[in-house]
Structure formats: structure tokens, C-alpha cells
Design a protein around this motif. Structure first.
Motif, short mmCIF file in Angstrom:
data_model
loop_
_atom_site.label_atom_id
_atom_site.label_comp_id
_atom_site.label_asym_id
_atom_site.label_seq_id
_atom_site.Cartn_x
_atom_site.Cartn_y
_atom_site.Cartn_z
N ASN A 274 -6.48 -5.73 15.06
CA ASN A 274 -6.08 -4.43 14.52
C ASN A 274 -4.59 -4.50 14.19
O ASN A 274 -3.74 -4.61 15.08
CB ASN A 274 -6.36 -3.33 15.53
CG ASN A 274 -5.94 -1.96 15.03
OD1 ASN A 274 -5.45 -1.81 13.91
ND2 ASN A 274 -6.11 -0.96 15.87
N LEU A 275 -4.25 -4.45 12.91
CA LEU A 275 -2.86 -4.61 12.49
C LEU A 275 -2.06 -3.30 12.53
O LEU A 275 -0.84 -3.33 12.40
CB LEU A 275 -2.81 -5.19 11.08
CG LEU A 275 -3.37 -6.60 10.92
CD1 LEU A 275 -3.33 -7.03 9.46
CD2 LEU A 275 -2.63 -7.59 11.81
N LEU A 276 -2.72 -2.17 12.71
CA LEU A 276 -2.03 -0.89 12.68
C LEU A 276 -0.85 -0.82 13.65
O LEU A 276 0.25 -0.41 13.24
CB LEU A 276 -3.02 0.25 12.93
CG LEU A 276 -2.51 1.64 12.57
CD1 LEU A 276 -2.03 1.69 11.13
CD2 LEU A 276 -3.58 2.67 12.81
N PRO A 277 -0.98 -1.23 14.92
CA PRO A 277 0.19 -1.17 15.82
C PRO A 277 1.36 -2.05 15.35
O PRO A 277 2.52 -1.73 15.62
CB PRO A 277 -0.36 -1.68 17.16
CG PRO A 277 -1.83 -1.50 17.08
CD PRO A 277 -2.18 -1.64 15.62
N TYR A 278 1.08 -3.10 14.63
CA TYR A 278 2.14 -3.98 14.10
C TYR A 278 2.82 -3.34 12.90
O TYR A 278 4.02 -3.47 12.70
CB TYR A 278 1.57 -5.34 13.72
CG TYR A 278 0.94 -6.05 14.90
CD1 TYR A 278 1.71 -6.83 15.76
CD2 TYR A 278 -0.42 -5.93 15.16
CE1 TYR A 278 1.14 -7.46 16.85
CE2 TYR A 278 -1.00 -6.56 16.25
CZ TYR A 278 -0.22 -7.33 17.09
OH TYR A 278 -0.78 -7.95 18.17
N LEU A 279 2.02 -2.66 12.08
CA LEU A 279 2.57 -2.01 10.89
C LEU A 279 3.40 -0.78 11.23
O LEU A 279 4.38 -0.47 10.55
CB LEU A 279 1.44 -1.62 9.93
CG LEU A 279 0.65 -2.79 9.35
CD1 LEU A 279 -0.54 -2.29 8.56
CD2 LEU A 279 1.53 -3.66 8.48
N THR A 280 3.01 -0.08 12.29
CA THR A 280 3.75 1.13 12.69
C THR A 280 4.97 0.80 13.54
O THR A 280 5.79 1.67 13.80
CB THR A 280 2.83 2.08 13.48
OG1 THR A 280 2.40 1.43 14.68
CG2 THR A 280 1.65 2.53 12.64
N GLY A 281 5.07 -0.44 14.00
CA GLY A 281 6.19 -0.84 14.85
C GLY A 281 5.92 -0.62 16.33
O GLY A 281 6.76 -0.93 17.17
N GLU A 282 4.75 -0.09 16.66
CA GLU A 282 4.39 0.11 18.06
C GLU A 282 4.34 -1.21 18.82
O GLU A 282 4.73 -1.31 19.96
CB GLU A 282 3.02 0.81 18.13
CG GLU A 282 2.52 1.11 19.51
CD GLU A 282 1.14 1.76 19.47
OE1 GLU A 282 0.39 1.56 20.43
OE2 GLU A 282 0.82 2.45 18.49
N ASN A 283 3.86 -2.26 18.14
CA ASN A 283 3.81 -3.59 18.73
C ASN A 283 4.76 -4.49 17.94
O ASN A 283 4.58 -4.68 16.74
CB ASN A 283 2.39 -4.14 18.70
CG ASN A 283 2.24 -5.41 19.51
OD1 ASN A 283 3.19 -6.15 19.72
ND2 ASN A 283 1.03 -5.66 19.97
#
Length: 126
Positions: free
Chosen positions: A10-19
Motif C-alpha cells: 500500500n503506497l498511500l502512507p508513503y505518498l502522504t508522508g506518514e511513512n
């Protein structure tokens, strides 16, 4: 379903900066006779010559992306062990994959070139 053995993230946390970490240490691509692997800062690309039959492959290209983000220096001859390491990683991954269901259309480039030539001829006649 865990039985599907998907290798996605799941790339969403990487795109949002969360991860802030990297989602993958290694990325793999394949298309017909062409394939590539990126492992850490290293990228190995293997493919056929532009416009050549798939059986005519060009030499592997090895790039250190940390030192050469523009991918201008092929280090394959200077780093044969790194080439071998990446080839083995790719081969192990590829052995786990299903055979591709789609192949490149060998006539696609010919059709595109014919269309370009026709447009060029029409522009020159005007």
C-alpha cells in the motif's frame, strides 16, 4: 487472501508522508524480452536493441543511481559481480512469477513508423 501471494505494498502512507521509509528495497520489471531490477541504489536493465528482433539483446546496463541519477554511465563492465548479483535476484523473483499473459506487439513499431512517414510526406507536399 494470503494464498494469492501478492507482492504489492500500500503506497498511500508513503505518498502522504506518514511513512518516511522506502516501500521496497527491490523493484522488478519485465516486458517481453526486456527486464530490469532496482535493488537499493543499483539498477540493471536488460533488453533488445531498438527495432531489433527479441533474440538480439544488447549488453546489460548497470547504473548506480546514487552517483548517477541521469543514468549516463554504464558500469556493467567495471562491476561484473554486481551485475551477477542483480541477475540472480531477478532470476529468483522471475521463477516465482506466472508466465506473462501479454507480449509486446512486434508490429506496433512498424505501424507507428508508417504513420510518421505518412504524416511527414503529407507535410512536405503542402
Amino acid at each position: 487472501d494470503p494464498a494469492w501471494k501478492l507482492d504489492g505494498v500500500n503506497l498511500l502512507p508513503y505518498l502522504t508522508g506518514e511513512n518516511k521509509a522506502k516501500p521496497h528495497e527491490t523493484l522488478y520489471w519485465r516486458f517481453g524480452e526486456q527486464w530490469a531490477i532496482r535493488h537499493g541504489d543499483w539498477k540493471l536493465v536488460v533488453g533488445n536493441e531498438q527495432g531489433s528482433p527479441a533474440s538480439k539483446t544488447k549488453p546489460a546496463e548497470l547504473i548506480n543511481l546514487a552517483a548517477d541519477i541521469g543514468e549516463s554511465k554504464n558500469l556493467a563492465a567495471a562491476e561484473p559481480r554486481k551485475v551477477e548479483e542483480l541477475q540472480k535476484l531477478y532470476a529468483a523473483w522471475n521463477a516465482e512469477q506466472e508466465e506473462p499473459r501479454w507480449r509486446p506487439n512486434p508490429n506496433a513499431k512498424k505501424k507507428g513508423q508508417k504513420a510518421k512517414n505518412k504524416a511527414k510526406a503529407a507535410a512536405q507536399s503542402n
